[in-house]
Design a protein around this motif. Structure first.
Motif, PDB file in Angstrom:
ATOM      1  N   ARG A 141       0.980  -0.866  -0.221  1.00 15.73           N
ATOM      2  CA  ARG A 141       0.014   0.319   0.076  1.00 15.73           C
ATOM      3  C   ARG A 141       1.083   1.402   0.232  1.00 15.73           C
ATOM      4  NH1 ARG A 141      -2.194   4.042   2.637  1.00 15.73           N
ATOM      5  NH2 ARG A 141      -0.939   3.216   5.128  1.00 15.73           N
ATOM      6  N   VAL A 142       1.871   1.013   0.949  1.00 14.47           N
ATOM      7  CA  VAL A 142       2.973   2.321   0.853  1.00 14.47           C
ATOM      8  C   VAL A 142       3.462   2.821  -0.073  1.00 14.47           C
ATOM      9  CG1 VAL A 142       2.353   2.537   3.059  1.00 14.47           C
ATOM     10  CG2 VAL A 142       4.805   1.858   2.558  1.00 14.47           C
ATOM     11  N   LEU A 143       3.895   1.726  -1.043  1.00 12.48           N
ATOM     12  CA  LEU A 143       4.852   1.825  -1.504  1.00 12.48           C
ATOM     13  C   LEU A 143       3.810   1.885  -3.612  1.00 12.48           C
ATOM     14  CD1 LEU A 143       7.550  -0.627  -1.467  1.00 12.48           C
ATOM     15  CD2 LEU A 143       8.016   1.805  -0.951  1.00 12.48           C
ATOM     16  N   ASN A 144       1.821   1.782  -3.459  1.00 10.67           N
ATOM     17  CA  ASN A 144       1.630   1.725  -4.445  1.00 10.67           C
ATOM     18  C   ASN A 144       1.948   0.586  -5.765  1.00 10.67           C
ATOM     19  OD1 ASN A 144      -0.835   3.383  -5.526  1.00 10.67           O
ATOM     20  ND2 ASN A 144       1.343   3.960  -7.078  1.00 10.67           N
ATOM     21  N   PHE A 145       1.735  -0.582  -4.539  1.00 11.90           N
ATOM     22  CA  PHE A 145       1.947  -1.777  -5.389  1.00 11.90           C
ATOM     23  C   PHE A 145       0.579  -2.439  -5.224  1.00 11.90           C
ATOM     24  CE2 PHE A 145       6.453  -1.112  -5.664  1.00 11.90           C
ATOM     25  CZ  PHE A 145       6.509  -1.406  -7.228  1.00 11.90           C
ATOM     26  N   ASP A 146       0.110  -3.191  -6.566  1.00 16.75           N
ATOM     27  CA  ASP A 146      -0.753  -4.002  -5.921  1.00 16.75           C
ATOM     28  C   ASP A 146       0.002  -5.515  -4.685  1.00 16.75           C
ATOM     29  OD1 ASP A 146      -2.678  -2.821  -6.772  1.00 16.75           O
ATOM     30  OD2 ASP A 146      -2.857  -3.502  -8.644  1.00 16.75           O
ATOM     31  N   TYR A 147      -0.664  -5.909  -3.701  1.00 18.65           N
ATOM     32  CA  TYR A 147      -0.634  -7.086  -3.337  1.00 18.65           C
ATOM     33  C   TYR A 147      -1.697  -8.502  -3.707  1.00 18.65           C
ATOM     34  CZ  TYR A 147       0.245 -10.333   0.486  1.00 18.65           C
ATOM     35  OH  TYR A 147       0.948 -11.570   1.626  1.00 18.65           O
ATOM     36  N   ASN A 148      -1.275  -9.933  -4.363  1.00 21.75           N
ATOM     37  CA  ASN A 148      -2.134 -10.713  -4.466  1.00 21.75           C
ATOM     38  C   ASN A 148      -1.126 -11.656  -3.748  1.00 21.75           C
ATOM     39  OD1 ASN A 148      -3.635  -9.212  -6.522  1.00 21.75           O
ATOM     40  ND2 ASN A 148      -1.556  -8.942  -7.872  1.00 21.75           N
ATOM     41  N   ILE A 149      -2.024 -12.653  -3.424  1.00 18.73           N
ATOM     42  CA  ILE A 149      -1.317 -14.469  -3.416  1.00 18.73           C
ATOM     43  C   ILE A 149      -2.086 -15.009  -4.106  1.00 18.73           C
ATOM     44  CG2 ILE A 149      -0.816 -16.040  -1.231  1.00 18.73           C
ATOM     45  CD1 ILE A 149      -1.433 -13.894   1.148  1.00 18.73           C
ATOM     46  N   THR A 150      -1.245 -15.812  -4.426  1.00 16.44           N
ATOM     47  CA  THR A 150      -1.549 -17.546  -5.992  1.00 16.44           C
ATOM     48  C   THR A 150      -0.948 -18.478  -5.556  1.00 16.44           C
ATOM     49  OG1 THR A 150      -1.656 -15.182  -7.576  1.00 16.44           O
ATOM     50  CG2 THR A 150      -1.672 -17.726  -8.318  1.00 16.44           C
ATOM     51  N   PHE A 151      -1.892 -19.385  -5.258  1.00 14.53           N
ATOM     52  CA  PHE A 151      -1.968 -20.668  -4.994  1.00 14.53           C
ATOM     53  C   PHE A 151      -2.178 -21.315  -6.307  1.00 14.53           C
ATOM     54  CE2 PHE A 151      -2.906 -18.852  -0.553  1.00 14.53           C
ATOM     55  CZ  PHE A 151      -2.107 -20.062   0.192  1.00 14.53           C
ATOM     56  N   THR A 178      -1.907 -29.643 -11.784  1.00 13.80           N
ATOM     57  CA  THR A 178      -2.958 -29.382 -12.713  1.00 13.80           C
ATOM     58  C   THR A 178      -2.329 -27.976 -13.015  1.00 13.80           C
ATOM     59  OG1 THR A 178      -4.407 -28.509 -10.862  1.00 13.80           O
ATOM     60  CG2 THR A 178      -4.606 -30.619 -12.020  1.00 13.80           C
ATOM     61  N   GLY A 179      -1.485 -26.979 -12.118  1.00 11.70           N
ATOM     62  CA  GLY A 179      -1.283 -25.894 -12.380  1.00 11.70           C
ATOM     63  C   GLY A 179      -2.757 -25.132 -13.063  1.00 11.70           C
ATOM     64  N   GLU A 180      -3.339 -25.377 -12.218  1.00  6.40           N
ATOM     65  CA  GLU A 180      -4.644 -24.371 -11.477  1.00  6.40           C
ATOM     66  C   GLU A 180      -4.385 -24.115 -10.931  1.00  6.40           C
ATOM     67  OE1 GLU A 180      -9.737 -24.877 -11.182  1.00  6.40           O
ATOM     68  OE2 GLU A 180      -7.940 -26.610 -10.643  1.00  6.40           O
ATOM     69  N   THR A 181      -4.568 -22.465 -10.824  1.00  4.16           N
ATOM     70  CA  THR A 181      -4.610 -21.381  -9.301  1.00  4.16           C
ATOM     71  C   THR A 181      -5.797 -20.674  -9.546  1.00  4.16           C
ATOM     72  OG1 THR A 181      -4.651 -19.403 -11.644  1.00  4.16           O
ATOM     73  CG2 THR A 181      -2.106 -20.566 -11.092  1.00  4.16           C
ATOM     74  N   PHE A 182      -5.696 -20.699  -7.581  1.00  4.32           N
ATOM     75  CA  PHE A 182      -6.436 -20.118  -6.987  1.00  4.32           C
ATOM     76  C   PHE A 182      -5.853 -18.791  -6.018  1.00  4.32           C
ATOM     77  CE2 PHE A 182      -8.615 -24.257  -7.220  1.00  4.32           C
ATOM     78  CZ  PHE A 182      -7.053 -25.151  -7.697  1.00  4.32           C
TER      79      PHE A 182
END
Length: 70
Positions: free
Chosen positions: A51-61, A66-70
């Protein structure tokens, strides 16, 4: 990749120092330095840094089979 390494990359991108980050987070430099050295960040810490550095934060599993992401 370790969170501390990613944070260093973000700081380079923003042309900022660890001291600058500490000020934005209202934390002391030693506190941030310890977290960086130990690579010990909570999800809340990471969201606040983003937030303070103005980036999005995303977590991906990603399912390794299968390579499927959640």
């Amino acid at each position: 990749m370790a969170a501390a390494k990613k944070i260093r990359m973000l700081l380079v991108q923003r042309e900022m120092s660890l001291t600058d980050l500490a000020k934005l987070l209202n934390k002391t430099v030693p506190t941030i330095s310890k977290k960086m050295k130990r690579d010990n960040f909570s999800e809340k810490d990471l969201m606040e840094i983003a937030r303070v550095l103005n980036f999005d934060y995303n977590i991906t599993f990603t399912d390794k089979e299968t390579g499927e992401t959640f």
